[in-house]
Enzyme design. Structure first.
Site, PDB file in Angstrom:
ATOM      1  CB  SER A 184     -29.870  97.839  27.040  1.00  0.00           C
ATOM      2  OG  SER A 184     -28.606  97.442  28.340  1.00  0.00           O
ATOM      3  CE1 TYR A 185     -28.328  89.332  26.697  1.00  0.00           C
ATOM      4  CE2 TYR A 185     -31.484  89.449  27.131  1.00  0.00           C
ATOM      5  CZ  TYR A 185     -30.255  88.741  26.740  1.00  0.00           C
ATOM      6  OH  TYR A 185     -30.038  87.099  26.657  1.00  0.00           O
TER       7      TYR A 185
ATOM      8  CD1 TRP B  65     -25.590  93.301  32.273  1.00  0.00           C
ATOM      9  CD2 TRP B  65     -24.726  92.542  31.586  1.00  0.00           C
ATOM     10  NE1 TRP B  65     -26.701  92.921  32.313  1.00  0.00           N
ATOM     11  CE2 TRP B  65     -25.773  92.092  30.417  1.00  0.00           C
ATOM     12  CE3 TRP B  65     -23.888  91.924  30.628  1.00  0.00           C
ATOM     13  CZ2 TRP B  65     -26.411  91.536  29.781  1.00  0.00           C
ATOM     14  CZ3 TRP B  65     -24.763  91.264  29.417  1.00  0.00           C
ATOM     15  CH2 TRP B  65     -26.085  90.951  29.304  1.00  0.00           C
TER      16      TRP B  65
ATOM     17  CG  ASP C  42     -25.392 103.099  24.562  1.00  0.00           C
ATOM     18  OD1 ASP C  42     -25.299 102.594  25.929  1.00  0.00           O
ATOM     19  OD2 ASP C  42     -25.794 102.627  23.545  1.00  0.00           O
TER      20      ASP C  42
ATOM     21  CG  HIS D 122     -26.692 101.819  28.425  1.00  0.00           C
ATOM     22  ND1 HIS D 122     -26.611 101.679  26.734  1.00  0.00           N
ATOM     23  CD2 HIS D 122     -26.977 100.727  29.363  1.00  0.00           C
ATOM     24  CE1 HIS D 122     -26.832 100.534  27.218  1.00  0.00           C
ATOM     25  NE2 HIS D 122     -27.253 100.112  28.324  1.00  0.00           N
TER      26      HIS D 122
ATOM     27  CE1 TYR E  60     -29.915  93.390  32.732  1.00  0.00           C
ATOM     28  CE2 TYR E  60     -31.652  94.429  31.152  1.00  0.00           C
ATOM     29  CZ  TYR E  60     -30.622  94.229  31.562  1.00  0.00           C
ATOM     30  OH  TYR E  60     -29.495  93.978  31.261  1.00  0.00           O
TER      31      TYR E  60
END
Length: 644
Positions: A145-146, A193, A285, A320, A74
């Site tokens: 997250s990722y 996403w 989440d 999230h 990101y």
């Protein structure tokens, strides 16, 4: 103008809120000890020759320091600073902080494909970080997250210099609980996403303006994207989908837990992870189940004594992102403010610097009890003292309207029938039961009736709209968090069951499960469930939700059609929760067959690829002594309000 894209949620309203929260909470309360300098675009060569670039923040003072590594898709310049403190803040506490673009994103070479390269690249990047000038050789990883996935997949490769990780808001398996849930596609997440983050950034790298235009246009009208059929195409009007998001078609094609997904499964590799982890999760989440499972799985099967004993779990009331005190329509108070920076520094000070800061004496589980808006500590998850309490579904024999469809009772169906029967008939006459039908007897003009099934029609063309919950990542078209369910409960295709107003506080802390005995006229369909807290003023706020795709009722590894009309037991996992149902509130359960676009719509025809016309399904939910449909809750013997 190029739009900022710091995380999964590139939607402007959430980004603005997150930045505001970061400004308020990013800097820990204690003073920093080191001054900081930064080196941009520091190269790290992977084993296949691909070069990944990182920004490295380091103390100016001479000495050796442990390294904090974040690997993200990101943009390393953002470093998830809308949730965490800026890297400079952590570096000022005498750490080297390396923020690296993963393969194929932003400034790093290669092609991005989710999960595929994160194990090997993570191993190589940890060892690169350990060898940085001034490094003590001890490396910790953090991010959510990722970026939690990049930690777990690296840790499973056992890089020698990785000491501890801190994965937040992340999954335990990238089929189950990430791309699919209960066999249904997590549509709002899986489609939003790529469009708002990883495919968007990939398209910019191509230098192809039309590809960028296609993605930006789709991201600007997500409701239209969700309505598309078939699901196999993310951008059906674009010729560049396979270039900017080649993985999406694979996710749809691999709709069971098969050889495509298994190599990346974290839950299958706990014994390969030898480091302690600080697991952060949120009650709303999208990856809540994964965070809890990672903690419990590592406590049981972690690959070293340190990994097993060193697991920690913190669960707040957050979605999230951002991690704010106000989630959805509810404000959980000051205790719900983002604690992550203080948690991380204390965690890594202990594991990477060896500080005796009391971390090892803490209870391993810290959870936020919603409704009471207080934190609870426990020795295990779920808390050992929690007991499973069953609430059985029961009809009132009235129209499907709110407070009128059905009830939840602790009495088993057999007990319910005997009590009703004995009220109007001699006990020996109550032994002749017909559980699949109405049972009617008459005495003095009064009818005894027990309805053994409720029914509704599920039409894929008119699904139940999503209203809050643990979806992600487009709140404008798939609302997230706690929201009033009144409009949902008024629908004819939603069955509603509730307790009478509670006579005393009841704390539910632990897993939530529905055992549903149901039949369908279709060869495949879905059943959904939602746990709701009904306030005395009529407001009804969702706490947990889940789904089961009928063809996945037996195993995640294959799909098996159902026999139309046959009663089948379905187990619906609603995930865990912790909430205080206050005196005067009702515990309610919604049963339906859709929650769109949180989950994709089942066409009921057995063709999940979109072929053939959708079919309207006639659904029946049974709750007699042979088919005792019930809600299972984990109830604390003493609610937190009664504890000192």
């Amino acid at each position: 103008m190029r739009q900022p894209n710091p995380s999964l949620l590139a939607r402007s309203a959430l980004i603005a809120a997150a930045m505001t929260a970061a400004a308020m909470t990013a800097t820990p309360a204690w003073s920093a000890a080191c001054t900081v300098k930064v080196d941009h675009d520091v190269p790290a060569k992977m084993r296949d020759g691909t070069t990944l670039l990182a920004d490295v923040y380091r103390p100016s003072e001479a000495g050796t320091y442990p390294v904090l590594l974040m690997r993200l898709p990101y943009n390393k310049s953002d470093a998830q600073a809308f949730v965490y403190a800026r890297p400079e803040v952590y570096a000022s506490h005498c750490y080297i902080v390396a923020i690296q673009d993963v393969r194929g994103q932003y400034k790093s070479e290669g092609t991005f494909y989710p999960f595929r390269n994160e194990g090997a690249d993570g191993y190589d990047s940890v060892e690169w970080a350990a060898a940085l000038p001034g490094s003590s050789g001890k490396v910790g990883m953090y991010g959510f997250s990722y970026v939690g996935a990049t930690q777990w997949l690296a840790a499973a490769e056992r890089p020698p210099h990785l000491v501890a990780i801190a994965p937040a808001q992340t999954g335990s398996d990238y089929f189950d609980g990430w791309t699919y849930e209960g066999g249904a596609l997590s549509q709002a997440f899986v489609q939003s996403w790529p469009l708002t983050s990883v495919a968007l950034s990939a398209s910019r790298r191509l230098g192809n303006q039309q590809a960028l235009n296609d993605i930006q246009a789709a991201a600007g009208k997500l409701s239209s994207v969700y309505a598309q059929s078939p699901l196999s195409r993310l951008l059906p009007a674009s010729q560049y989908e396979d270039t900017v998001a080649p993985y999406y078609g694979d996710w749809i094609a691999h709709n069971t837990w098969d050889a495509y997904w298994k190599p990346w499964s974290i839950r299958a590799r706990y014994d390969q992870v030898a480091v302690p982890a600080l697991n952060l999760a949120g009650w709303y989440d999208v990856f809540l189940r994964g965070g809890v499972e990672n903690y419990a799985g590592m406590r049981e099967r972690g690959g070293s004594d340190a990994a097993r004993s060193g697991q920690r779990l913190v669960i707040g009331p957050w979605s999230h992102m951002p991690w704010l005190r106000k989630v959805g329509e509810l404000d959980f108070g000051a205790e719900a403010s983002n604690p992550i920076d203080a948690l991380l520094l204390r965690w890594f000070d202990h594991w990477l610097k060896g500080e005796a800061n009391g971390l090892d004496a803490d209870k391993p589980v810290r959870i936020f009890v919603m409704g009471a808006n207080r934190w609870r500590e426990a020795d295990s998850w779920p808390p050992a003292e929690a007991r499973t309490v069953a609430f059985y579904l029961q009809s009132r024999g009235q129209a499907n309207t709110r407070f009128g469809n059905g009830s939840l009772t602790a009495e088993k169906p057999e007990e319910q029938f005997q009590q009703k029967c004995a009220a109007v008939l001699r006990p020996e006459l109550c032994e002749n039961k017909e559980p699949e039908r109405f049972r009617v007897s008459v005495k003095n003009g009064n009818a005894l009736a027990e309805q053994a099934a409720d029914q509704y029609r599920y039409d894929p063309a008119d699904p139940v709209p999503s209203a809050g919950g643990h979806s992600c990542c487009s709140p404008d078209s798939a609302p997230i968090g706690p929201m009033d369910q009144a409009n949902i409960e008024d629908r004819a295709d939603v069955l509603y069951y509730a307790t009478p107003p509670l006579e005393q506080d009841m704390e539910v802390t632990g897993p939530v499960t529905v055992e549903l005995y149901a039949s369908s006229s279709a060869v495949d369909t879905d059943f959904t469930a939602k746990l709701v807290d009904v306030h005395p003023d009529g407001k009804a706020y969702n706490l947990a939700n889940g789904i089961i795709r009928a063809s996945m009722r037996e195993t995640l590894e294959r799909r098996t059609p159902i026999e139309p009309g046959k009663v089948t037991k379905y187990t619906i996992d609603l995930g865990p929760t912790s909430s205080l149902f206050q005196r005067g509130h009702r515990i309610a359960l919604e049963i339906s067959s859709s929650n769109f676009p949180h989950y994709d719509r089942n066409p009921n025809n057995g063709n999940l690829d979109g072929a053939g016309a959708p079919v309207v399904a006639e659904q029946r939910v049974l709750h007699d002594d042979t088919n005792p449909s019930r809600l299972l809750l984990s109830v604390m013997p003493k609610p937190i309000t009664e504890e000192p």
